[in-house]
Scaffold this motif. Structure first.
Motif, short mmCIF file in Angstrom:
data_model
loop_
_atom_site.label_atom_id
_atom_site.label_comp_id
_atom_site.label_asym_id
_atom_site.label_seq_id
_atom_site.Cartn_x
_atom_site.Cartn_y
_atom_site.Cartn_z
N UNK A 1 -23.89 26.04 38.41
CA UNK A 1 -24.23 26.46 37.03
C UNK A 1 -24.14 25.31 36.02
N UNK A 2 -24.18 24.07 36.49
CA UNK A 2 -24.02 22.91 35.60
C UNK A 2 -25.31 22.53 34.88
N UNK A 3 -25.83 23.47 34.14
CA UNK A 3 -27.12 23.29 33.46
C UNK A 3 -27.15 22.12 32.49
N UNK A 4 -26.12 22.04 31.65
CA UNK A 4 -26.12 20.98 30.64
C UNK A 4 -26.12 19.60 31.30
N UNK A 5 -25.30 19.46 32.36
CA UNK A 5 -25.25 18.17 33.04
C UNK A 5 -26.56 17.85 33.76
N UNK A 6 -27.25 18.87 34.26
CA UNK A 6 -28.56 18.62 34.89
C UNK A 6 -29.51 18.02 33.86
N UNK A 7 -29.50 18.60 32.66
CA UNK A 7 -30.37 18.07 31.60
C UNK A 7 -29.93 16.68 31.19
N UNK A 8 -28.61 16.49 31.03
CA UNK A 8 -28.12 15.17 30.60
C UNK A 8 -28.43 14.09 31.63
N UNK A 9 -28.32 14.45 32.90
CA UNK A 9 -28.65 13.46 33.95
C UNK A 9 -30.14 13.11 33.90
N UNK A 10 -30.97 14.11 33.69
CA UNK A 10 -32.41 13.85 33.55
C UNK A 10 -32.66 12.92 32.36
N UNK A 11 -31.95 13.18 31.27
CA UNK A 11 -32.12 12.36 30.06
C UNK A 11 -31.64 10.93 30.32
N UNK A 12 -30.54 10.79 31.05
CA UNK A 12 -30.05 9.44 31.37
C UNK A 12 -31.07 8.67 32.21
N UNK A 13 -31.70 9.34 33.15
CA UNK A 13 -32.74 8.68 33.96
C UNK A 13 -33.89 8.25 33.05
N UNK A 14 -34.29 9.15 32.17
CA UNK A 14 -35.42 8.85 31.27
C UNK A 14 -35.06 7.77 30.25
N UNK A 15 -33.77 7.67 29.93
CA UNK A 15 -33.33 6.67 28.94
C UNK A 15 -33.58 5.24 29.42
N UNK A 16 -33.74 5.06 30.72
CA UNK A 16 -34.07 3.72 31.24
C UNK A 16 -35.44 3.28 30.74
N UNK A 17 -36.29 4.26 30.48
CA UNK A 17 -37.65 3.95 30.03
C UNK A 17 -37.86 4.17 28.54
N UNK A 18 -37.11 5.14 27.96
CA UNK A 18 -37.28 5.50 26.55
C UNK A 18 -35.99 5.15 25.79
N UNK A 19 -35.97 3.98 25.10
CA UNK A 19 -34.73 3.52 24.46
C UNK A 19 -34.16 4.51 23.44
N UNK A 20 -35.00 5.31 22.78
CA UNK A 20 -34.46 6.23 21.78
C UNK A 20 -33.53 7.27 22.44
N UNK A 21 -33.78 7.56 23.71
CA UNK A 21 -32.91 8.51 24.41
C UNK A 21 -31.53 7.90 24.66
N UNK A 22 -31.51 6.60 24.94
CA UNK A 22 -30.22 5.92 25.15
C UNK A 22 -29.41 5.98 23.85
N UNK A 23 -30.09 5.78 22.72
CA UNK A 23 -29.38 5.85 21.43
C UNK A 23 -28.83 7.25 21.19
N UNK A 24 -29.66 8.26 21.48
CA UNK A 24 -29.21 9.65 21.27
C UNK A 24 -28.05 10.00 22.19
N UNK A 25 -28.10 9.48 23.43
CA UNK A 25 -27.00 9.75 24.36
C UNK A 25 -25.70 9.15 23.86
N UNK A 26 -25.80 7.94 23.29
CA UNK A 26 -24.60 7.28 22.76
C UNK A 26 -24.02 8.11 21.61
N UNK A 27 -24.90 8.62 20.73
CA UNK A 27 -24.41 9.45 19.62
C UNK A 27 -23.79 10.75 20.14
N UNK A 28 -24.42 11.33 21.15
CA UNK A 28 -23.92 12.58 21.75
C UNK A 28 -22.50 12.37 22.26
N UNK A 29 -22.29 11.25 22.95
CA UNK A 29 -20.96 10.97 23.51
C UNK A 29 -19.95 10.68 22.40
N UNK A 30 -20.40 9.98 21.36
CA UNK A 30 -19.49 9.71 20.23
C UNK A 30 -19.02 11.03 19.62
#
Ligand code: RP5
Length: 166
Positions: A119-148
């Motif tokens: 049932x780890x839905x949120x982590x499935x999405x976050x992992x997908x976003x982390x993979x995509x962040x390799x190609x889309x820098x704005x996602x890396x920025x958003x991930x950093x803010x999310x973690x902050x």
């Protein structure tokens, strides 16, 4: 070549939707385009093949596959495409999802499926976003803010608990 990220979320049954909804919402929060489908590896194998044929045309970059019980959907999708597949085991059975987890995580050598918690839905999405962040820098920025923000929340809770138990 896509200029915006795109994920497909495929679930084995609409009974998975209440849990999958959390992954959909997480992708929405990060501004990731998504296609959401109900396709069963067992009940609708032809539909699955049709979906796979259109992955390249639709420029889907990562797949999240949610499945319960004899959860073959992520593995079958992984076998039919080269893009990363994230398996999301559903707690949908009398075995509390352990069956789903083991079905998804125990892929044979050569055919990996990234597996998140039952049932780890949120982590499935976050992992997908982390993979995509390799190609889309704005996602890396958003991930950093999310973690902050997550860390700030823990600090605030720590502060409250410390005060209460001084
Ligand atoms: C799997 O079987 C689905 O992913 C679902 O978790 C489980 C039960 O499906 P239903 O019988 O509720 O349709 O294929």
């Amino acid at each position: 070549m896509r200029s915006t990220p795109k994920v497909a979320i495929v679930m084995g049954s609409d009974s998975d939707l209440p849990i999958v909804q959390k992954a959909i919402e997480m992708l929405e929060t990060f501004g990731v385009e998504r296609e959401v489908r109900v396709i069963s590896a067992h009940r609708t194998p032809k539909m699955l093949d049709d979906f796979v044929l259109k992955i390249a045309e639709k420029e889907i970059e990562v797949i999240i596959a949610a499945a319960g019980k004899a959860a073959h959907l992520p593995g079958v999708l992984a076998a039919k495409t080269l893009i990363p597949v994230i398996g999301l085991p559903m707690k949908s059975s009398t075995l509390d999802g352990l069956d789903s987890l083991l079905s998804i995580v125990q892929m044979p050598k050569g055919m990996p499926v990234a597996t998140v918690a039952i049932n780890g839905s949120e982590n499935a999405a976050l992992l997908a976003i982390q993979i995509l962040a390799l190609k889309y820098p704005y996602l890396a920025e958003k991930l950093a803010s999310y973690r902050d923000a997550m860390a700030r929340e823990v600090h605030e809770k720590d502060e409250i608990v410390r005060k209460n138990f001084m």
